[in-house]
Design an enzyme around this catalytic site. Structure first.
Site, PDB file in Angstrom:
ATOM      1  N   LYS A 185     -26.388  12.313  37.589  1.00 52.99           N
ATOM      2  CA  LYS A 185     -26.013  13.469  38.691  1.00 52.99           C
ATOM      3  C   LYS A 185     -25.974  12.196  40.396  1.00 52.99           C
ATOM      4  CE  LYS A 185     -26.569  17.184  36.622  1.00 52.99           C
ATOM      5  NZ  LYS A 185     -25.514  17.942  36.447  1.00 52.99           N
ATOM      6  N   ASP A 244     -30.654  21.555  36.835  1.00 49.81           N
ATOM      7  CA  ASP A 244     -30.981  21.237  38.994  1.00 49.81           C
ATOM      8  C   ASP A 244     -32.966  21.368  38.693  1.00 49.81           C
ATOM      9  OD1 ASP A 244     -28.403  20.746  38.537  1.00 49.81           O
ATOM     10  OD2 ASP A 244     -27.962  22.856  39.010  1.00 49.81           O
ATOM     11  N   SER A 247     -21.977  20.838  29.662  1.00 49.44           N
ATOM     12  CA  SER A 247     -21.224  21.094  31.604  1.00 49.44           C
ATOM     13  C   SER A 247     -20.738  21.893  31.688  1.00 49.44           C
ATOM     14  CB  SER A 247     -20.698  19.960  31.921  1.00 49.44           C
ATOM     15  OG  SER A 247     -20.257  20.251  32.924  1.00 49.44           O
ATOM     16  N   GLY A 268     -20.475  17.625  43.285  1.00 52.93           N
ATOM     17  CA  GLY A 268     -19.409  17.023  42.225  1.00 52.93           C
ATOM     18  C   GLY A 268     -18.936  18.984  41.540  1.00 52.93           C
ATOM     19  N   ARG A 274     -32.373  17.284  45.417  1.00 55.13           N
ATOM     20  CA  ARG A 274     -33.278  17.812  44.664  1.00 55.13           C
ATOM     21  C   ARG A 274     -34.256  17.014  44.722  1.00 55.13           C
ATOM     22  NH1 ARG A 274     -30.939  22.841  43.901  1.00 55.13           N
ATOM     23  NH2 ARG A 274     -28.600  22.846  43.432  1.00 55.13           N
ATOM     24  N   SER A 288     -23.897  27.285  43.468  1.00 53.14           N
ATOM     25  CA  SER A 288     -22.996  27.293  42.341  1.00 53.14           C
ATOM     26  C   SER A 288     -21.949  28.758  42.223  1.00 53.14           C
ATOM     27  CB  SER A 288     -23.631  27.774  41.037  1.00 53.14           C
ATOM     28  OG  SER A 288     -24.476  26.357  40.457  1.00 53.14           O
ATOM     29  N   GLN A 337     -19.551  22.498  34.979  1.00 56.11           N
ATOM     30  CA  GLN A 337     -18.322  22.233  36.263  1.00 56.11           C
ATOM     31  C   GLN A 337     -17.040  21.690  34.795  1.00 56.11           C
ATOM     32  OE1 GLN A 337     -20.113  19.454  37.951  1.00 56.11           O
ATOM     33  NE2 GLN A 337     -21.430  20.826  38.905  1.00 56.11           N
ATOM     34  N   ARG A 367     -18.452  29.110  43.358  1.00 52.18           N
ATOM     35  CA  ARG A 367     -16.975  30.023  42.239  1.00 52.18           C
ATOM     36  C   ARG A 367     -16.472  31.122  43.155  1.00 52.18           C
ATOM     37  NH1 ARG A 367     -20.400  27.190  39.696  1.00 52.18           N
ATOM     38  NH2 ARG A 367     -20.221  26.542  37.570  1.00 52.18           N
TER      39      ARG A 367
END
Ligand code: S3P
Length: 435
Positions: A349, A323, A172, A100, A395, A23, A174, A27
């Site tokens: 997911k 997650d 979320s 995603g 995952r 993540s 995202q 970013r």
């Protein structure tokens, strides 16, 4: 993708440095691309998803050089920022692969660029819901066409975005991030009010790049037209990847695993640590003396096995462990019992993780009930092993492997190569931890 055979293990012991946080890597790369000046990123994730972000940014004219690569410390990259609205129109379709995060967060940035850009992804990504970002970004002034709310997306951005007040229907990070990134380019203040708190990496990363972000309870606001300044950044180890080893250590008698240089951001790490303790594991957390220079707390986590007990995960806890739910389900196959509700997001997911977990664990001999918004693993009896399908979902491939360690016989995991989406080194680390 390839199949892997996982044999049972008596215990796991050792030290691991997990790959760079997925993540945070996304970013830092996205913000570096729209910053003024050069940024360097140390410890960028080796996973395929983060490579997808770099590929898309290159397709938008961003110069990115890999300056180093180490199987343990990750990738070092140098990004020449193009400044706000400085990306170039792509000459072909952008490909976000399985990611995603790449598609949704990049859409927020593309919404502010006055050209048309199309972005697609693999079969799994093409099934994932995008209305959650299309609706707010269109309200801000972009035009986005999709295939009935799913990728591919064609984004016609606007130079003149309008700031909005937005309350997403689903918690979320995202979605929050896509709207904040668009808001960075809009006139006025954009505010996102989350239904439940989600990971705050975007807020921390914006702050590291010199942007003022205001946080008031569940509301996050950013004023538009603030410029970002390129800088050196350091990515902590991914606690969601570390979670596989934390669970393996919690699951098997006489196990102990030490996780080094791991992100301890409370919006990511507190959930899994609390739940492991509740299930009975001994978890020591040793924060580093200073946070990473880029503003993310880091440290060491040590997990030791103790007798497992039953636990419930409540709906309000779900965003903090979204997650980690597949591997927590794997933990309950070793003993204890786990009930999860309010986790309907798992169905959208990389695969429908509720149905895929239930099918896979049943094939391995578990008793598991499936609910529209969760599952119940009855941890009472030992798995037998068998053949399972990870449905091309990283995952799931790794969660099945952790469950397989406690089975009486071997387990073949089909599509196990999917682990490379976030953790290419996963199966070799697994072998090194078998004691
Ligand atoms: C992520 C947020 C979560 C998570 C995903 C990464 C992020 O997704 O499941 O793996 O980096 O912001 P949602 O925002 O869809 O909940």
């Amino acid at each position: 993708m390839s199949s892997v055979l996982v044999r049972p293990a008596a215990r796991v012991r050792g030290r691991v440095r997990p790959p760079g946080d997925k993540s945070i890597s996304h970013r830092y790369a996205l913000l570096a691309a729209i910053a003024d000046g050069v940024s360097t990123i140390h410890g960028y994730s080796t996973g395929a998803d983060c490579a997808s972000t770099l590929r898309c940014l290159r397709g938008l004219g961003v110069r990115i050089d890999e300056t180093g690569r180490d199987p343990v410390a990750g990738i070092d990259i140098r990004i020449e920022g193009r400044g706000l609205r400085g990306l170039m129109a792509p000459s072909s379709m952008l490909d976000a692969g399985n990611s995603g995060s790449t598609m949704r967060m990049l859409a927020g940035i593309l919404a502010a660029h006055p050209f048309s850009a199309s972005i697609t992804g693999d079969e799994s990504l093409q099934r994932r819901p995008m209305r959650r970002i299309i609706v707010p970004l269109e309200r801000m002034g972009a035009r986005i066409s999709s295939s009935d709310g799913r990728p591919p997306l064609t984004i016609e951005g606007s130079r003149e975005l309008t700031a909005i007040d937005f309350e997403p229907d689903v918690p979320s990070a995202q979605v929050k991030s896509a709207v904040l990134l668009a808001g960075l380019h809009a006139g006025g203040v954009t505010r996102v009010l989350e239904p439940l708190p989600t990971r705050d990496h975007t807020e921390r990363a914006l702050d590291a790049f010199g942007v003022t972000v205001t946080i008031d309870g569940r509301a996050v606001s950013v004023k538009g037209e603030q410029r970002l300044t390129g800088r050196p950044l350091d990515v902590p180890g991914d606690v969601s990847s570390a979670a596989f080893w934390m669970v393996a250590a919690a699951a098997m008698p006489d196990s102990e695993v030490t996780i080094e240089h791991v992100g301890l951001n409370p919006t990511r790490a507190a959930g899994i640590i609390d739940i492991l303790r509740r299930i009975g594991a001994e978890v020591d957390v040793i924060p580093a003396e200073s946070p990473s220079p880029s503003g993310e707390p880091i440290g060491t986590i040590v997990v030791r096995h103790r007798a497992l007990v039953s636990a419930d995960i409540a709906p309000e806890e779900v965003p903090g462990v979204i997650d980690e739910l597949p591997v927590l389900a794997a933990l309950a196959t070793h003993g204890g019992e786990l009930r999860v509700r309010g986790a309907q997001e798992l169905r959208v997911k990389e695969s429908d993780r509720i149905s895929a977990l239930a099918e896979g664990f049943r094939r391995m001999g578990a008793e598991i009930d499936e609910h529209p918004d969760g599952f119940h693993v009855h941890g009472a009896h030992r798995l037998t092993g068998g053949e399972v399908d990870a449905r091309n979902d990283h995952r799931l491939a790794m969660a099945f492997a952790i469950a397989a360690l406690g089975a009486s016989g071997p387990t073949t995991i089909h599509d196990a190569g999917a682990a490379a989406v976030s953790y290419p080194e996963f199966f070799s680390v697994l072998e090194s931890l078998r004691a």
